[in-house]
Design a protein around this motif. Structure first.
Motif, PDB file in Angstrom:
ATOM      1  N   UNK A   1      47.816  26.390  48.851  1.00 50.44           N
ATOM      2  CA  UNK A   1      48.604  26.910  50.147  1.00 50.44           C
ATOM      3  C   UNK A   1      47.654  27.754  51.129  1.00 50.44           C
ATOM      4  N   UNK A   2      46.890  28.554  50.616  1.00 52.80           N
ATOM      5  CA  UNK A   2      45.955  29.339  51.323  1.00 52.80           C
ATOM      6  C   UNK A   2      45.131  28.494  52.020  1.00 52.80           C
ATOM      7  N   UNK A   3      44.293  27.497  51.095  1.00 53.20           N
ATOM      8  CA  UNK A   3      43.550  26.800  51.563  1.00 53.20           C
ATOM      9  C   UNK A   3      43.913  25.588  52.837  1.00 53.20           C
ATOM     10  N   UNK A   4      44.998  25.092  52.579  1.00 51.35           N
ATOM     11  CA  UNK A   4      45.739  24.397  53.573  1.00 51.35           C
ATOM     12  C   UNK A   4      46.013  25.223  54.789  1.00 51.35           C
ATOM     13  N   UNK A   5      46.448  26.384  54.492  1.00 54.08           N
ATOM     14  CA  UNK A   5      46.766  27.227  55.739  1.00 54.08           C
ATOM     15  C   UNK A   5      45.544  27.449  56.668  1.00 54.08           C
ATOM     16  N   UNK A   6      44.524  27.716  55.909  1.00 55.80           N
ATOM     17  CA  UNK A   6      43.046  27.988  56.592  1.00 55.80           C
ATOM     18  C   UNK A   6      42.664  26.965  57.479  1.00 55.80           C
ATOM     19  N   UNK A   7      43.041  25.628  56.776  1.00 63.36           N
ATOM     20  CA  UNK A   7      42.455  24.372  57.464  1.00 63.36           C
ATOM     21  C   UNK A   7      43.465  23.813  58.439  1.00 63.36           C
ATOM     22  N   UNK A   8      44.807  24.525  58.619  1.00 66.41           N
ATOM     23  CA  UNK A   8      45.582  24.349  59.829  1.00 66.41           C
ATOM     24  C   UNK A   8      46.500  23.041  59.373  1.00 66.41           C
ATOM     25  N   UNK A   9      46.659  22.748  57.992  1.00 69.27           N
ATOM     26  CA  UNK A   9      47.489  21.861  57.586  1.00 69.27           C
ATOM     27  C   UNK A   9      48.758  22.312  57.290  1.00 69.27           C
ATOM     28  N   UNK A  10      48.865  23.613  57.054  1.00 67.01           N
ATOM     29  CA  UNK A  10      50.240  24.204  56.561  1.00 67.01           C
ATOM     30  C   UNK A  10      50.612  25.580  57.314  1.00 67.01           C
ATOM     31  N   UNK A  11      51.636  25.900  57.672  1.00 68.69           N
ATOM     32  CA  UNK A  11      51.986  27.063  58.049  1.00 68.69           C
ATOM     33  C   UNK A  11      52.633  27.940  57.185  1.00 68.69           C
ATOM     34  N   UNK A  12      52.512  29.048  57.320  1.00 68.49           N
ATOM     35  CA  UNK A  12      53.295  30.033  56.212  1.00 68.49           C
ATOM     36  C   UNK A  12      53.905  31.221  57.268  1.00 68.49           C
ATOM     37  N   UNK A  13      55.241  31.277  56.753  1.00 67.49           N
ATOM     38  CA  UNK A  13      56.153  32.242  57.462  1.00 67.49           C
ATOM     39  C   UNK A  13      56.981  32.981  56.499  1.00 67.49           C
ATOM     40  N   UNK A  14      56.669  34.388  56.784  1.00 65.96           N
ATOM     41  CA  UNK A  14      57.378  35.319  55.916  1.00 65.96           C
ATOM     42  C   UNK A  14      58.960  35.555  56.575  1.00 65.96           C
ATOM     43  N   UNK A  15      59.750  35.637  55.983  1.00 69.61           N
ATOM     44  CA  UNK A  15      61.020  35.458  56.254  1.00 69.61           C
ATOM     45  C   UNK A  15      61.732  36.769  56.260  1.00 69.61           C
ATOM     46  N   UNK A  16      62.540  37.280  57.062  1.00 71.10           N
ATOM     47  CA  UNK A  16      63.132  38.600  57.197  1.00 71.10           C
ATOM     48  C   UNK A  16      64.446  38.787  56.421  1.00 71.10           C
ATOM     49  N   UNK A  17      64.308  38.535  55.053  1.00 75.78           N
ATOM     50  CA  UNK A  17      65.388  38.758  54.032  1.00 75.78           C
ATOM     51  C   UNK A  17      65.110  39.621  53.008  1.00 75.78           C
ATOM     52  N   UNK A  18      66.251  39.824  52.427  1.00 75.43           N
ATOM     53  CA  UNK A  18      66.220  40.915  51.134  1.00 75.43           C
ATOM     54  C   UNK A  18      66.558  40.234  49.897  1.00 75.43           C
ATOM     55  N   UNK A  19      65.779  40.082  49.138  1.00 76.66           N
ATOM     56  CA  UNK A  19      64.187  40.399  49.265  1.00 76.66           C
ATOM     57  C   UNK A  19      63.466  39.544  49.894  1.00 76.66           C
TER      58      UNK A  19
END
Length: 126
Positions: free
Chosen positions: A70-88
């Motif tokens: 996932x980190x590689x795909x994100x760095x290549x622009x193929x995947x987007x990561x989003x941190x959700x403001x939830x608990x946890x």
């Protein structure tokens, strides 16, 4: 640059004008050919997926391996990561428009694989 192959006077093969850089197939395989990469993109095709759900969808891959891909795909622009403001706090991943451009040939690969003659998949270790 395209390589030219011919035989010399002794019948030995000679390669002329060989590419010094990888060809288009090799460049593409370096991006999409890593283990689990295609599966990750395929599982993201229908919308955002939380990390834990994605790791359950991809049986056989460790969470560490999925995180790395996932980190590689994100760095290549193929995947987007989003941190959700939830608990946890949780994270979901989504395929980008650029990542979607790979889905056509991944679907063709899926179809090709489903159509393999009996015994070929087993012989390849698949």
């Amino acid at each position: 640059m395209r390589a030219r192959v011919d035989d010399d006077e002794s019948g030995r093969r000679q390669v002329h004008d060989a590419c010094l850089e990888p060809c288009a197939i090799e460049r593409g395989m370096r991006i999409i050919g890593g283990k689990w990469t295609g599966s990750i993109l395929w599982h993201l095709k229908d919308g955002p997926v939380r990390f834990n759900d994605l790791s359950r969808m991809i049986g056989g891959a460790s969470k560490k391996m999925i995180t790395e891909r996932l980190r590689q795909l994100e760095a290549q622009g193929l995947v987007k990561r989003e941190v959700l403001d939830t608990s946890p706090v949780s994270v979901h991943y989504e395929i980008t428009d650029f990542g979607r451009t790979a889905l056509g040939f991944l679907d063709q690969l899926r179809q090709w694989s489903e159509d393999l003659p009996e015994g070929i998949a087993e012989a390849s270790g698949a």
